[in-house]
Design a protein around this motif. Sequence first.
Motif, PDB file in Angstrom:
ATOM      1  N   ILE A 739       0.799  -1.226   0.000  1.00 16.33           N
ATOM      2  CA  ILE A 739       0.000   0.000   0.000  1.00 16.33           C
ATOM      3  C   ILE A 739       0.834   1.280   0.000  1.00 16.33           C
ATOM      4  O   ILE A 739       0.355   2.336  -0.422  1.00 16.33           O
ATOM      5  CB  ILE A 739      -0.952   0.000   1.234  1.00 16.33           C
ATOM      6  N   ILE A 740       2.086   1.222   0.430  1.00 16.79           N
ATOM      7  CA  ILE A 740       2.872   2.436   0.668  1.00 16.79           C
ATOM      8  C   ILE A 740       3.044   3.298  -0.590  1.00 16.79           C
ATOM      9  O   ILE A 740       2.825   4.520  -0.537  1.00 16.79           O
ATOM     10  CB  ILE A 740       4.247   2.091   1.285  1.00 16.79           C
ATOM     11  N   PRO A 741       3.432   2.755  -1.755  1.00 20.11           N
ATOM     12  CA  PRO A 741       3.582   3.626  -2.935  1.00 20.11           C
ATOM     13  C   PRO A 741       2.303   4.365  -3.294  1.00 20.11           C
ATOM     14  O   PRO A 741       2.345   5.509  -3.751  1.00 20.11           O
ATOM     15  CB  PRO A 741       3.996   2.656  -4.044  1.00 20.11           C
ATOM     16  N   LEU A 742       1.161   3.732  -3.090  1.00 20.13           N
ATOM     17  CA  LEU A 742      -0.110   4.362  -3.441  1.00 20.13           C
ATOM     18  C   LEU A 742      -0.434   5.502  -2.475  1.00 20.13           C
ATOM     19  O   LEU A 742      -1.003   6.524  -2.882  1.00 20.13           O
ATOM     20  CB  LEU A 742      -1.227   3.325  -3.429  1.00 20.13           C
ATOM     21  N   LEU A 743      -0.067   5.345  -1.222  1.00 21.91           N
ATOM     22  CA  LEU A 743      -0.292   6.414  -0.249  1.00 21.91           C
ATOM     23  C   LEU A 743       0.622   7.604  -0.533  1.00 21.91           C
ATOM     24  O   LEU A 743       0.215   8.763  -0.370  1.00 21.91           O
ATOM     25  CB  LEU A 743      -0.061   5.893   1.169  1.00 21.91           C
ATOM     26  N   PHE A 744       1.843   7.349  -0.943  1.00 24.77           N
ATOM     27  CA  PHE A 744       2.741   8.454  -1.294  1.00 24.77           C
ATOM     28  C   PHE A 744       2.154   9.278  -2.436  1.00 24.77           C
ATOM     29  O   PHE A 744       2.301  10.504  -2.462  1.00 24.77           O
ATOM     30  CB  PHE A 744       4.121   7.933  -1.692  1.00 24.77           C
ATOM     31  N   ARG A 745       1.484   8.610  -3.389  1.00 28.71           N
ATOM     32  CA  ARG A 745       0.891   9.335  -4.527  1.00 28.71           C
ATOM     33  C   ARG A 745      -0.498   9.868  -4.194  1.00 28.71           C
ATOM     34  O   ARG A 745      -1.154  10.454  -5.031  1.00 28.71           O
ATOM     35  CB  ARG A 745       0.823   8.435  -5.750  1.00 28.71           C
ATOM     36  N   GLN A 746      -0.959   9.615  -2.972  1.00 21.14           N
ATOM     37  CA  GLN A 746      -2.224  10.144  -2.453  1.00 21.14           C
ATOM     38  C   GLN A 746      -3.433   9.720  -3.288  1.00 21.14           C
ATOM     39  O   GLN A 746      -4.276  10.542  -3.662  1.00 21.14           O
ATOM     40  CB  GLN A 746      -2.148  11.680  -2.316  1.00 21.14           C
ATOM     41  N   TYR A 747      -3.515   8.417  -3.549  1.00 18.36           N
ATOM     42  CA  TYR A 747      -4.723   7.892  -4.178  1.00 18.36           C
ATOM     43  C   TYR A 747      -5.881   8.017  -3.188  1.00 18.36           C
ATOM     44  O   TYR A 747      -5.755   7.609  -2.025  1.00 18.36           O
ATOM     45  CB  TYR A 747      -4.525   6.443  -4.601  1.00 18.36           C
ATOM     46  N   ILE A 811       5.510   0.132  11.527  1.00 17.19           N
ATOM     47  CA  ILE A 811       5.094   0.638  10.211  1.00 17.19           C
ATOM     48  C   ILE A 811       3.705   1.267  10.305  1.00 17.19           C
ATOM     49  O   ILE A 811       2.975   1.287   9.308  1.00 17.19           O
ATOM     50  CB  ILE A 811       5.126  -0.477   9.146  1.00 17.19           C
ATOM     51  N   GLN A 812       3.343   1.794  11.464  1.00 13.72           N
ATOM     52  CA  GLN A 812       1.996   2.339  11.625  1.00 13.72           C
ATOM     53  C   GLN A 812       1.785   3.560  10.741  1.00 13.72           C
ATOM     54  O   GLN A 812       2.555   4.518  10.765  1.00 13.72           O
ATOM     55  CB  GLN A 812       1.736   2.723  13.082  1.00 13.72           C
ATOM     56  N   ILE A 813       0.692   3.514   9.959  1.00 11.93           N
ATOM     57  CA  ILE A 813       0.333   4.659   9.115  1.00 11.93           C
ATOM     58  C   ILE A 813      -1.117   5.079   9.331  1.00 11.93           C
ATOM     59  O   ILE A 813      -1.508   6.184   8.955  1.00 11.93           O
ATOM     60  CB  ILE A 813       0.559   4.342   7.617  1.00 11.93           C
ATOM     61  N   TYR A 837     -15.172  -8.364   2.644  1.00  9.67           N
ATOM     62  CA  TYR A 837     -14.492  -7.109   2.365  1.00  9.67           C
ATOM     63  C   TYR A 837     -15.067  -6.064   3.309  1.00  9.67           C
ATOM     64  O   TYR A 837     -16.168  -6.205   3.847  1.00  9.67           O
ATOM     65  CB  TYR A 837     -14.643  -6.681   0.897  1.00  9.67           C
ATOM     66  N   PHE A 838     -14.299  -4.992   3.543  1.00 11.72           N
ATOM     67  CA  PHE A 838     -14.715  -3.964   4.501  1.00 11.72           C
ATOM     68  C   PHE A 838     -14.175  -2.618   4.037  1.00 11.72           C
ATOM     69  O   PHE A 838     -13.008  -2.512   3.651  1.00 11.72           O
ATOM     70  CB  PHE A 838     -14.177  -4.295   5.900  1.00 11.72           C
ATOM     71  N   LYS A 839     -15.019  -1.601   4.099  1.00 15.87           N
ATOM     72  CA  LYS A 839     -14.636  -0.247   3.659  1.00 15.87           C
ATOM     73  C   LYS A 839     -14.592   0.695   4.850  1.00 15.87           C
ATOM     74  O   LYS A 839     -15.466   0.671   5.718  1.00 15.87           O
ATOM     75  CB  LYS A 839     -15.634   0.271   2.620  1.00 15.87           C
ATOM     76  N   ASP A 840     -13.557   1.552   4.881  1.00 18.34           N
ATOM     77  CA  ASP A 840     -13.469   2.581   5.919  1.00 18.34           C
ATOM     78  C   ASP A 840     -12.595   3.711   5.394  1.00 18.34           C
ATOM     79  O   ASP A 840     -11.874   3.566   4.390  1.00 18.34           O
ATOM     80  CB  ASP A 840     -12.882   2.014   7.207  1.00 18.34           C
ATOM     81  N   THR A 841     -12.682   4.842   6.074  1.00 19.93           N
ATOM     82  CA  THR A 841     -11.895   6.022   5.696  1.00 19.93           C
ATOM     83  C   THR A 841     -10.944   6.366   6.835  1.00 19.93           C
ATOM     84  O   THR A 841     -11.324   6.334   8.010  1.00 19.93           O
ATOM     85  CB  THR A 841     -12.812   7.214   5.397  1.00 19.93           C
ATOM     86  N   TYR A 842      -9.686   6.701   6.464  1.00 17.52           N
ATOM     87  CA  TYR A 842      -8.652   6.953   7.462  1.00 17.52           C
ATOM     88  C   TYR A 842      -7.910   8.244   7.133  1.00 17.52           C
ATOM     89  O   TYR A 842      -7.809   8.642   5.957  1.00 17.52           O
ATOM     90  CB  TYR A 842      -7.637   5.806   7.478  1.00 17.52           C
ATOM     91  N   THR A 843      -7.370   8.852   8.180  1.00 16.28           N
ATOM     92  CA  THR A 843      -6.440   9.968   8.010  1.00 16.28           C
ATOM     93  C   THR A 843      -5.043   9.449   8.305  1.00 16.28           C
ATOM     94  O   THR A 843      -4.797   8.861   9.377  1.00 16.28           O
ATOM     95  CB  THR A 843      -6.770  11.123   8.968  1.00 16.28           C
ATOM     96  N   ILE A 844      -4.139   9.637   7.361  1.00 15.73           N
ATOM     97  CA  ILE A 844      -2.783   9.125   7.514  1.00 15.73           C
ATOM     98  C   ILE A 844      -2.111   9.766   8.727  1.00 15.73           C
ATOM     99  O   ILE A 844      -2.150  10.993   8.904  1.00 15.73           O
ATOM    100  CB  ILE A 844      -1.939   9.395   6.245  1.00 15.73           C
ATOM    101  N   LYS A 845      -1.493   8.936   9.557  1.00 16.86           N
ATOM    102  CA  LYS A 845      -0.781   9.392  10.745  1.00 16.86           C
ATOM    103  C   LYS A 845       0.318  10.372  10.331  1.00 16.86           C
ATOM    104  O   LYS A 845       1.188  10.030   9.526  1.00 16.86           O
ATOM    105  CB  LYS A 845      -0.176   8.178  11.454  1.00 16.86           C
ATOM    106  N   GLY A 851       7.249   8.711   6.271  1.00 16.61           N
ATOM    107  CA  GLY A 851       7.232  10.091   5.800  1.00 16.61           C
ATOM    108  C   GLY A 851       6.146  10.363   4.796  1.00 16.61           C
ATOM    109  O   GLY A 851       6.256  11.294   3.980  1.00 16.61           O
ATOM    110  N   ILE A 852       5.057   9.587   4.818  1.00 18.24           N
ATOM    111  CA  ILE A 852       3.943   9.803   3.891  1.00 18.24           C
ATOM    112  C   ILE A 852       3.171  11.038   4.332  1.00 18.24           C
ATOM    113  O   ILE A 852       2.818  11.167   5.509  1.00 18.24           O
ATOM    114  CB  ILE A 852       2.996   8.590   3.892  1.00 18.24           C
ATOM    115  N   PRO A 853       2.906  11.987   3.428  1.00 18.83           N
ATOM    116  CA  PRO A 853       2.112  13.168   3.806  1.00 18.83           C
ATOM    117  C   PRO A 853       0.728  12.744   4.303  1.00 18.83           C
ATOM    118  O   PRO A 853       0.118  11.805   3.786  1.00 18.83           O
ATOM    119  CB  PRO A 853       2.022  13.967   2.496  1.00 18.83           C
ATOM    120  N   SER A 854       0.233  13.434   5.312  1.00 26.29           N
ATOM    121  CA  SER A 854      -1.070  13.101   5.874  1.00 26.29           C
ATOM    122  C   SER A 854      -2.187  13.552   4.925  1.00 26.29           C
ATOM    123  O   SER A 854      -2.164  14.673   4.415  1.00 26.29           O
ATOM    124  CB  SER A 854      -1.248  13.772   7.241  1.00 26.29           C
ATOM    125  N   TYR A 855      -3.147  12.661   4.688  1.00 27.60           N
ATOM    126  CA  TYR A 855      -4.327  12.994   3.895  1.00 27.60           C
ATOM    127  C   TYR A 855      -5.397  11.965   4.217  1.00 27.60           C
ATOM    128  O   TYR A 855      -5.148  10.967   4.917  1.00 27.60           O
ATOM    129  CB  TYR A 855      -4.010  13.057   2.398  1.00 27.60           C
TER     130      TYR A 855
END
Length: 942
Positions: A739-747, A811-813, A837-845, A851-855
Motif C-alpha cells: 500500500i505504501i507507494p499508493l499512499l505516497f501518490r495520495q490515491y 510501520i503504523q500509518i 471485504y470492509f470499507k473505511d476512511t482513514y487519516t494518515i498518521k 514520511g507519507i504526507p497526511s491525507y
Amino acid sequence: MNKPYSITYFSHTANTVTFQYTCPDNPAEQWEWWALYKGSVPEYKDLEKYLTWGWICPEKKGCKSSGIKTVDVGNLTIGETYSLALFKWRWEVVGFEGFTVETPFNLRRQVLWLSGVCDSLLSQDIETDAGISEQLQQKIQTKLNQVFANSQLKELVGQWDMLWGPIIYQSQISQQHKCDHLMYVVQKPNTTQCIITIAGKSSDYRWFSENFEDWATCLKSLSMNQGSIPKDIDDIYIYKGASIGLNILMNQMTYEGQTLLSWLQSYTEKSPQKEMEIIVTGHEHGGVLSASLALALVELQQQWNHQGNAKVFALSTGGVTAGNRKFAERYHEKLEIPSLKKLPKEPLQTQLKELPSQLQAKYYSYEPSQPKEEQFPELKIPRYNPQSYPFGVCFSGGGTRSLSACIGQMRALKELGLLDNAVGAISGVSGGSWFSVMASYAPEDIDDSTLLGPVIPPNQLTPENTKAMDEFFMGLPVTKMTGKKALPLLEDDEKLDKSEGRSIHYVYSQLLNSLLLKKFNLDKPKFFSLDENSVKQITDRNPGLSSDDFYTMRSNRPYLYVGTCLVYQEDDFWQYLNRHLGNPLVLKRFEYNPLYVGMPQNYQGDKLHDCQVGGGFLETFAFGSLEPNTSNNAEENTVTVPTPKYPFTLSDAMASSGAAPGYWNPILDAYPWIYPWLPYIYPLLPSSVKSWLNVDPSDLPSSLEVFPKFNYWPIFNIGKEQAKPYRFLDGAGLENTGIIPLLFRQYPVILVFSNTSIKIDHQDKNGQPDTVNAVDGISEDIARLFGHKGDLPTFCDLGNWLGKAELDLDIQIFPKEKFQALAEGLKQKKANKEPIYFKDTYTIKPDNPFGIPSYEVTVVWFYLEQNEEWEDKLPKNIQQKLPDDFPNYSNAAQDSASDKQHKVIPFLDLSPEEVNLLAHMTCQTVLDAKDTLEELKNQFKR
C-alpha cells in the motif's frame, strides 16, 4: 569489524582488465594493491610470481573505498585462466577472483562460423574456378591459412589449427574440373576438441535420389577392415545419394594417405586417457552429409575408437533428413539430444548486444514540500494521475497463492470496467509483484480474456472447465513451479553462472525468468520502461541504446509499483547490541517502477544505523550502476554512470520482491559464529522454514547466495556517496500489502487485496488463537499498519523470532483505534457467510515512519477467506474438490516428498483445479462488491 575487502572481475580486452574493488576505508597511503596471475591464485610462497601489478591509490592522495579500474596488463591469451588478487600491506591476500579469457563467440557460434567458412570457400571461391585438384586444393589451403591467421577473427572465435586436410573431391563425371566436396578437421589449441567441417554441392549425379539403401549396407561399405556393425538397425534406410556422399567422404577422400576413419583412429590413440570431443558440422548439402557422417561415426565407434574416450556431436544446418523416419529417430536418439546439450540453441542468459560503457540517466530528488506531481513524474501523465483515475490497487505477498488469487481479482476489475477506467496504479509485493509484472508487461497480442481467464458463475463450473488452462493463461506457470522442474533450471543456471562469469546472485532471478516469464517472451536480458515515449527519451540521451533493448508496458494498463526491501546490514555485532537486541538487519522500503527506482525517505546520517541511503529516485535502466563522479547537469537532473555489468530486468524486479528465504543469508553473514552451530539450530526452526530450506545446514550459506544483490548509491551528495552492494529481498519483510507507494501518490481510494494464509480467527497448532501471526484474529500484516503487533514467539521458534526481533517493524500509518472496527467488520462478514471485504476512511498518521504526507483515504480491504455464498452455489462434485486449506494455501513448499530437491527455493506448485478455483472465488468476491466500488467510482472519478 571492518567492511570486507573484495575484488570483482568485470571484463577484459586483448590487453586490459576491468575490475571493481572495495576497501574498508579510503586508502590514504599505498597500502592496498592489485596483481594479476596466470592460473589460480598461488600459495603464499609463489605470490611474487605475478604477471603485473599496480596500486589501488597510485598518487597517495586518498582514494574512494570502492571503485572501478581498467588497467593495462599486456597480451592475454585466449583460453587461459587468470586471477586478480587484492592485497593489503605487503603480501596479505584479502580478495581474489579468477576469470577465463573467452572469445565473444560461444562454442556453438564458433562451430557455425567454421561451417560457414568451409561452405563459402566451396560455393563462392572454388566452385567458379576450374582447375586440377592439386591446384584447387592449394588455393583452398592458402585461403584457410589467411582466414585462421586473421587477428580480428581470432578475437571473435579464438585460435584454430588444421589437423587433417583440407581435402577436396572432384566427380569423375564432372567435365568442368570443379570441386564437389571439401572437408577438413581443425582443433582448438591445448584442447582435445576438434571440428570436422564439410561442404558439398549438387553435381552431375543426384544427391537425394528417390532410391533408398538400407543403413546396414551403407555402414558395411564404410567399415574399416569389414568390422562389425550394430545389430539393432533394422528398417533404417538412407537416401542412395546421401550414401554415395558418405562413401566419398569416408573412403575416397584421403589426406597424406589416411582416410578420415584411419586418421581418427590414430588421433584418439595418441591420448587414450583423455576425453575427446568431435563435432561434425556442415550447411545445406554439407548439413545432410555432416549429420549422416556423425551418425556413421557413432555407429562405427568401436572400429576407430575402441578405447571409448571420444564423444561425437553434430551441428548441421539447412539440410533435409537423409533417410526415412526410422533414420530420423535413430539420429535423434544417438546425436540430436546430446548435441543440443553440448551446443544449446539458446542459453538461459542470452547476452545483450554490446552496450555503451556509460549511461546518461535522470535522477529525482524527493522534496516533501513540493507538489506530488513534481516528486513523481508519472503523475504528470493523466492516465496515471489519481485525480483522473482515483483507484489504487495493491496485491499482497503470498507466493503462488497470491499470484492465483490476483488473477481472479484483476479479472473482476476488468469485468466491472474499473481496470481500464478507474484504476490508476497497481502495487505488488512478493507473489503479488510476480503477478503484477506479468500482467503489466505481457505482450499486447494476448487478450485479457486469455491472460486472466474467463468469468464463470459458480453454478456453471465443471470438472472440465476447472482443469482447463489456455497456453497463455497466467495461472499455467503456477502449475509448473515444482522443485522437480525447478532444480534442473537451477543447476543449469549455476553452471551458466560459472561459465559466463555472472554473479551467483542472479541465479534465483534467472529461475523465475524461466518458470514465469519465458512463456510470455519476457525472458530476454532487456531493460524495461513505460512506453515508446519514455524509451525515446532514454535513447535520445544514449545513442548506443535502441528501442529493441527495452520491454514496455501494455497499453492502457495502470501504472506499476513493485515493492522490495533494501537490507542494510550492521557490520559490528557488539556495537549493534549497544543499540538494541535483535537481528543485525535494517530494512528500508524500496520500490521499482517503469520509470525509476529508489526510496523517497532520506536516511542521510541516520543516527540509529549509520546507513546512507534514500533521498529520491534514479531511472530504472541505470539501476545497479556504480556511482557517478558528479551530477553532470543539475538543472536537468542527469548523471553519467558506468553501465551496469548486467541490465536490471523484469525477473530481477520479481526476484528481489519475492525472495523471503534470502533473509537468512545476511543474518548468517552477520553472525558467522552461527555456522558451526547450524546442525543444532536447524531442528529448532519451524517446520515451514525447514520445508523451505530443505538443505543440509552446511550447505545453507552458499545455497542462499542465489538471491538478489545490486549496487546502489543514494540521491544526495551526488559524486561523493559511493555505490555499495546491497541485498534486495522480499518486500513483505517490512510491509506485505504493497500500500505504501499508493499512499505516497495520495490515491483517494485504495483496494487492498490481502491474499494471506492466515484465516480470520486463525488458530495455532495447539488449537489456540494465533497471537503471533494475527492480532484480534486478523493477519498481522494488516494489524501492523495500525500500530498493532503480534506476540513475540518463544525463542525455540527461532525462525519467527529472528524475523520478529527487527526494530524497524514499526510501520503504523493508520490511527490505532480504527483497527477494531476493521477486525469486527471482517469477522461479522464471515459470521454472516457474506463475501469478506470492509470499507473505511482513514487519516494518515502525520508522523508515520515512512514520511507519507497526511491525507484522507478510503480503503476497501479484501481479505482472502472462504466466500461461502460462492461455495454454496457450486455443483456438489466441485464442492468436493475444494482442498482442505482452500483458499488459504500454505506458503510452505507443497511439492511431494520426492520432489523436494529445490534447495532453498520455496516453490508452491498448485494443480490446475487449485489455481482455477481460487481465481474464480476471488473474482466472484470482487464482483459481489460491485455496488460499493461503483459508488466510490462515482464519488471520486472526475
